[in-house]
Scaffold this motif. Structure first.
Motif, PDB file in Angstrom:
ATOM      1  N   ARG A  20      -1.169 -27.387 -85.309  1.00 41.98           N
ATOM      2  CA  ARG A  20       0.002 -27.736 -86.436  1.00 41.98           C
ATOM      3  C   ARG A  20       1.023 -27.584 -86.153  1.00 41.98           C
ATOM      4  N   MET A  21       1.189 -26.703 -86.077  1.00 40.58           N
ATOM      5  CA  MET A  21       3.381 -26.567 -85.913  1.00 40.58           C
ATOM      6  C   MET A  21       3.607 -27.112 -85.153  1.00 40.58           C
ATOM      7  N   ASN A  22       2.888 -27.022 -83.332  1.00 38.80           N
ATOM      8  CA  ASN A  22       3.594 -27.761 -83.409  1.00 38.80           C
ATOM      9  C   ASN A  22       3.844 -29.736 -83.686  1.00 38.80           C
ATOM     10  N   ARG A  46      -0.387 -35.491 -87.795  1.00 37.45           N
ATOM     11  CA  ARG A  46      -0.667 -34.480 -87.897  1.00 37.45           C
ATOM     12  C   ARG A  46      -2.153 -34.087 -87.331  1.00 37.45           C
ATOM     13  N   ALA A  47      -2.571 -32.914 -87.139  1.00 36.25           N
ATOM     14  CA  ALA A  47      -3.684 -31.815 -86.611  1.00 36.25           C
ATOM     15  C   ALA A  47      -4.731 -32.387 -87.817  1.00 36.25           C
ATOM     16  N   LYS A  68     -11.393 -25.178 -85.122  1.00 36.42           N
ATOM     17  CA  LYS A  68     -11.032 -26.190 -84.243  1.00 36.42           C
ATOM     18  C   LYS A  68     -10.003 -27.522 -84.924  1.00 36.42           C
ATOM     19  N   VAL A  69      -9.214 -28.531 -83.499  1.00 38.86           N
ATOM     20  CA  VAL A  69      -8.682 -29.161 -84.020  1.00 38.86           C
ATOM     21  C   VAL A  69      -9.862 -30.374 -83.593  1.00 38.86           C
ATOM     22  N   THR A  70      -9.468 -31.148 -84.780  1.00 42.39           N
ATOM     23  CA  THR A  70     -10.729 -31.961 -83.674  1.00 42.39           C
ATOM     24  C   THR A  70      -9.956 -33.258 -83.040  1.00 42.39           C
TER      25      THR A  70
ATOM     26  N   ASP B  33      -7.673 -24.335 -94.643  1.00 41.77           N
ATOM     27  CA  ASP B  33      -7.021 -25.673 -94.322  1.00 41.77           C
ATOM     28  C   ASP B  33      -7.755 -26.718 -93.634  1.00 41.77           C
ATOM     29  N   THR B  34      -9.062 -26.837 -93.919  1.00 37.77           N
ATOM     30  CA  THR B  34     -10.027 -27.031 -93.467  1.00 37.77           C
ATOM     31  C   THR B  34     -10.510 -28.349 -94.509  1.00 37.77           C
ATOM     32  N   PRO B  35     -10.447 -29.592 -93.585  1.00 39.62           N
ATOM     33  CA  PRO B  35     -10.951 -30.156 -95.262  1.00 39.62           C
ATOM     34  C   PRO B  35     -12.691 -30.448 -95.722  1.00 39.62           C
TER      35      PRO B  35
END
Lengths: 140, 127
Positions: A20-22, A46-47, A68-70, B33-35
């Protein structure tokens, strides 16, 4: 043992917040870019986070739970165009297309990611202390 | 063996229940922070009752059942004070407070265990 799962959970959160910071850093770096057309203009990234739930766990994942980042999505905000015929990237009508990044929003996003990161570091620290205390039982 | 069982089993079991709770709270903080993530928590009494099934049996018709329902593993969704507009129900302040409390409770259980072990040790040495 449940306590060592926390390292996996906290680690996944640290990883997600770093992504997210990246994206924020990339957005801020590209905030001033201009492009030749609406399609080419830079759109803020946006992550998107998703919880890893126990029931969706596959066997290769060694840590239980976490986040996790999807995907990384584009900001849907409209692209502004500016009349600047002297700009080398201007189109034939003399317009350049600005990025849709809002610096204020990005700064807020950066602070939020920073705080969440710190939170998860604290969580991991506490879990580590609890584990060390538990190991010390033997010495009593 | 019964000496060790009597001295250690309750606290050893409660230690595992407490570490489960710490894990669930860590999961909530990780997903702050997860929706659409719904914060969860474990009711200690229920987990503890499940682990202590044999010691908490009713042996007489007039005995009262422990008033908990077995249908769940003690995992419940937290009722938030305010719902965030992305559907997330994690309230970071609440979770942090609960995490601190759960960590303190875990340490308390560790202390009890330590006391018991040093007691047994004293008895064995005959001090």
């Amino acid at each position: 043992m449940a306590l060592d799962n926390i390292f996996g959970i906290g680690g996944s959160a640290l990883n997600a917040q770093t992504v997210r910071m990246n994206t924020v850093a990339s957005n801020l770096a590209n905030a001033g870019t201009v492009a030749k057309s609406d399609a080419e203009a830079f759109r803020g990234k946006r992550a998107v986070f998703k919880a890893i739930l126990d029931e969706q766990q596959n066997s290769q994942d060694n840590n239980k739970g976490g986040v996790k980042v999807t995907e990384i999505t584009d900001d849907p905000a409209p692209i502004k165009k500016m009349h600047e015929p002297s700009n080398p990237s201007a189109d034939k009508d003399g317009y350049v297309y600005l990025s849709n990044v809002n610096e204020m929003t990005e700064m807020v996003e950066m602070m939020a990611a920073n705080r969440s990161y710190q939170n998860n570091v604290e969580v991991i620290n506490t879990a580590r202390q609890l584990m060390m205390r538990t190991l010390d039982i033997i010495k009593s | 063996m019964s000496l060790f069982d009597a001295a250690l089993s309750t606290h050893a079991k409660s230690l595992s229940a407490r570490s489960q709770r710490v894990e669930v709270l860590a999961q909530n903080i990780a997903n702050a922070d997860t929706p659409n993530f719904k914060a969860r928590d474990i009711e200690f009494k229920k987990v503890f009752k499940n682990t202590l099934e044999d010691t908490m049996k009713t042996t007489h018709g007039k005995h009262m059942e422990l008033a908990v329902d077995d249908s769940t593993d003690g995992m419940m969704y937290r009722i938030p004070f305010n719902v965030a507009f992305d559907g997330n129900t994690v309230e970071l302040n609440v979770e942090q407070a609960q995490y601190g409390k759960a960590a303190a409770e875990y340490q308390a259980t560790v202390n009890f265990l330590q006391d018991n072990i040093s007691g047994i040790r004293k008895a064995l040495r005959g001090e």
